[in-house]
Design a protein around this motif. Structure first.
Motif, mmCIF file in Angstrom:
data_model
loop_
_atom_site.group_PDB
_atom_site.id
_atom_site.type_symbol
_atom_site.label_atom_id
_atom_site.label_comp_id
_atom_site.label_asym_id
_atom_site.label_seq_id
_atom_site.Cartn_x
_atom_site.Cartn_y
_atom_site.Cartn_z
ATOM 1 N N UNK A 169 20.353 22.936 -31.976
ATOM 2 C CA UNK A 169 19.141 22.974 -30.980
ATOM 3 C C UNK A 169 17.876 22.340 -32.161
ATOM 4 N N UNK A 170 17.444 21.498 -31.947
ATOM 5 C CA UNK A 170 16.369 21.006 -33.069
ATOM 6 C C UNK A 170 15.051 20.298 -32.246
ATOM 7 N N UNK A 171 14.052 20.679 -33.045
ATOM 8 C CA UNK A 171 12.872 20.220 -32.296
ATOM 9 C C UNK A 171 12.099 19.135 -33.375
ATOM 10 N N UNK A 172 11.405 18.246 -32.907
ATOM 11 C CA UNK A 172 10.655 17.335 -33.513
ATOM 12 C C UNK A 172 9.236 17.843 -33.751
ATOM 13 N N UNK A 173 8.551 17.349 -34.774
ATOM 14 C CA UNK A 173 7.130 18.067 -34.977
ATOM 15 C C UNK A 173 6.247 17.459 -33.851
ATOM 16 N N UNK A 174 5.142 18.090 -33.538
ATOM 17 C CA UNK A 174 4.163 17.814 -32.559
ATOM 18 C C UNK A 174 3.124 16.915 -33.189
ATOM 19 N N UNK A 175 2.844 15.974 -32.566
ATOM 20 C CA UNK A 175 1.413 15.215 -33.076
ATOM 21 C C UNK A 175 0.227 15.885 -32.517
ATOM 22 N N UNK A 176 -0.635 16.103 -33.351
ATOM 23 C CA UNK A 176 -2.023 16.786 -32.940
ATOM 24 C C UNK A 176 -2.939 15.575 -32.602
ATOM 25 N N UNK A 192 14.891 12.374 -37.226
ATOM 26 C CA UNK A 192 15.078 11.310 -37.118
ATOM 27 C C UNK A 192 16.672 10.503 -37.342
ATOM 28 N N UNK A 193 17.109 11.193 -38.365
ATOM 29 C CA UNK A 193 18.452 10.777 -38.796
ATOM 30 C C UNK A 193 19.552 10.920 -37.555
ATOM 31 N N UNK A 194 19.201 11.849 -36.810
ATOM 32 C CA UNK A 194 20.107 12.272 -35.724
ATOM 33 C C UNK A 194 19.609 11.305 -34.505
ATOM 34 N N UNK A 195 18.508 10.994 -34.328
ATOM 35 C CA UNK A 195 17.964 10.261 -33.052
ATOM 36 C C UNK A 195 17.513 8.871 -33.197
ATOM 37 N N UNK A 196 16.934 8.340 -34.408
ATOM 38 C CA UNK A 196 16.372 7.378 -34.558
ATOM 39 C C UNK A 196 14.807 7.327 -33.645
ATOM 40 N N UNK A 197 14.644 8.504 -33.122
ATOM 41 C CA UNK A 197 13.588 8.449 -32.322
ATOM 42 C C UNK A 197 12.248 8.902 -33.091
ATOM 43 N N UNK A 198 11.437 8.141 -32.962
ATOM 44 C CA UNK A 198 10.101 8.141 -33.628
ATOM 45 C C UNK A 198 8.942 8.793 -33.131
ATOM 46 N N UNK A 199 9.039 9.324 -31.589
ATOM 47 C CA UNK A 199 7.874 9.634 -31.103
ATOM 48 C C UNK A 199 7.779 11.259 -31.300
ATOM 49 N N UNK A 200 6.825 11.984 -31.424
ATOM 50 C CA UNK A 200 6.690 13.498 -31.605
ATOM 51 C C UNK A 200 7.015 14.189 -30.342
#
Ligand code: MN
Length: 449
Positions: free
Chosen positions: A50-57, A71-79
């Motif tokens: 279970x992992x969370x990406x950081x939140x953009x303020x 990012x390594x696991x998803x290539x997903x760039x959105x917060x």
């Protein structure tokens, strides 16, 4: 005033982006990220990640940088996304079988925030699965119910648990899940970082391509610095020029704070003030490189201010270069290690012994004590990349070899740092090999030849 203008720019950019919602960085094919998730799932021995990406303020004015592991696991760039990976398990006693499961959770659209920070992919967008390469993309609100369904009563949950004062987005998310009773049984929590560090030690060919691009752009910046270097120029001007040169070639940002240190500053390892005026006769250590599509280069060259090394500067320069060459010559894939003082397979030991048996300081003492840092480190998503340093260097690894000698009382520091990759055949490839390296090559490049 400044803030207002900046907000206006942000808003204009956000509106401009509306028509072209797409990944902005160069990205590997979805299958590359999927392969990493499957490899991680295998390592968990039936556990759940279970992992969370950081939140953009909303007040973000320095730009949002993705978190390396997510990012390594998803290539997903959105917060603000979250990730659940569960390996396949066979049926046992009363527990039914579970197929391999992976879900990307995305926050629901927030149209007010998207006006400030730009449009985001939402869980209900029709192309969400195809774009992210996930079997399932769900709204973040469903995470609790999915976990309650998927996590067995005695399970290990792997997440990004903070250590050594580092911060991570995951504990806050886990606290919310615990509070919502997402984990119904006797669940234990373990840090996922060692397993990810182990996977990240070996780069796939797509990662090596991105590192090559970071290295090429950074080498071009070093060449520009060699041509611009002269007495009277400020360290900061060289740093600014280099950042322009690698950004022009597609880098997103410096891979680390650039170091341009002249004279005494050349002996300060992480000098970052970069604000002194370069004097005739100075030697200048330039440790600077860009980040391309999240992947770092790390290159150091040492230059004479006026384009010609003094005899003493050249003597020390040649010893540092000789130490780097000795380490390269000693390299054996599957055997050599980057670190270790006494290990017979340690390349550090090879470089240290070379330095300690060549040249003397002004008191007639050997120079080993002036080599005050390690020989190198992995490069990748981080300039000092996560990885396993206990295993020998082997195919797929990317790292630096960077011996140095720093003699403060002579205001004389020399470091030469290049980036390497061990190819599938076990050959050591110097990725930054096109950049002038010997004292003679450096002097020629500075003269524009
Ligand atoms: Mn380095």
């Amino acid at each position: 005033m400044k803030t207002k203008a900046l907000r206006l720019v942000t808003l204009t950019l956000a509106v401009a982006c509306l028509t072209s919602l797409a990944f902005s960085v160069e990205r590997q094919p979805n299958a590359a990220y999927r392969a990493r998730r499957e490899a991680l799932a295998k390592k968990t021995d039936g556990g759940v990640v279970v992992l969370f990406a950081p939140v953009e303020k909303d007040t973000e004015i320095y730009g949002f940088r993705k978190e390396d592991n997510f990012y390594y696991l998803t290539g997903y760039e959105e917060p603000a996304a979250a990730l659940l990976i569960a390996p396949a398990v066979e049926a046992k006693d009363k527990t039914p079988a579970r197929p391999y499961t992976e879900i990307l959770f995305l926050p629901a659209h927030n149209t007010v925030q998207e006006k400030w920070l730009g449009p985001k992919l939402g869980p209900d967008d029709p192309d969400a699965k195809q774009r992210t390469g996930f079997d399932r993309v769900e709204v973040l609100d469903k995470m609790r119910d999915e976990l309650a369904r998927l996590v067995p009563s005695r399970a290990t949950v792997y997440s990004d648990l903070p250590d050594f004062g580092e911060t991570s987005a995951s504990p806050e998310g886990l606290d919310w899940l615990k509070r919502a009773n997402a984990f119904l049984g006797f669940v234990s929590f373990k840090d996922v970082k060692p397993m990810l560090a182990s996977l990240r030690t070996i780069k796939d060919s797509g990662e090596v391509d991105l590192i090559r691009k970071a290295v090429d752009a950074s080498a071009a910046a070093h060449l520009a610095a060699m041509k611009a270097m002269k007495p009277g120029v400020n360290e900061h001007e060289i740093s600014a020029l280099m950042q322009y040169e690698w950004d022009k070639r597609g880098c997103d940002r410096p891979a680390y704070a650039p170091i341009v240190g002249a004279g005494f500053n050349s002996t300060v390892l992480h000098y970052s003030a970069d604000d002194a005026t370069i004097q005739n006769g100075d030697i200048i250590v330039i440790d600077a490189a860009g980040e391309y599509a999240m992947y770092a280069a790390d290159i150091t060259r040492t230059l004479p201010a006026n384009g010609k090394f003094t005899a003493r500067q050249r003597e020390i320069y040649d010893i540092v270069l000789g130490a780097q060459q000795a380490a390269m010559n000693a390299f054996v894939s599957g055997k050599s290690k980057l670190v270790g003082r006494d290990d017979p397979d340690s390349l550090f030991k090879v470089a240290y012994e070379y330095i300690n048996t060549h040249g003397k300081d002004s008191h007639g003492e050997p120079l080993g004590k002036y080599f005050i840092h390690g020989l190198g480190h992995y490069i990748g998503l981080n300039v000092h990349d996560a990885g396993d340093y206990t295993i020998p260097l082997a195919p797929g690894m990317t790292f630096t070899i960077e011996p140095g000698i720093y003699i403060p009382e002579e205001k004389l520091g020399v470091r030469i740092e290049d980036d390497y990759w061990v190819d599938p055949a076990g050959k050591l490839v110097k990725l930054s090999g096109s950049l002038p390296s010997t004292a003679e090559e450096v002097e020629k490049a500075m003269a524009g030849k």
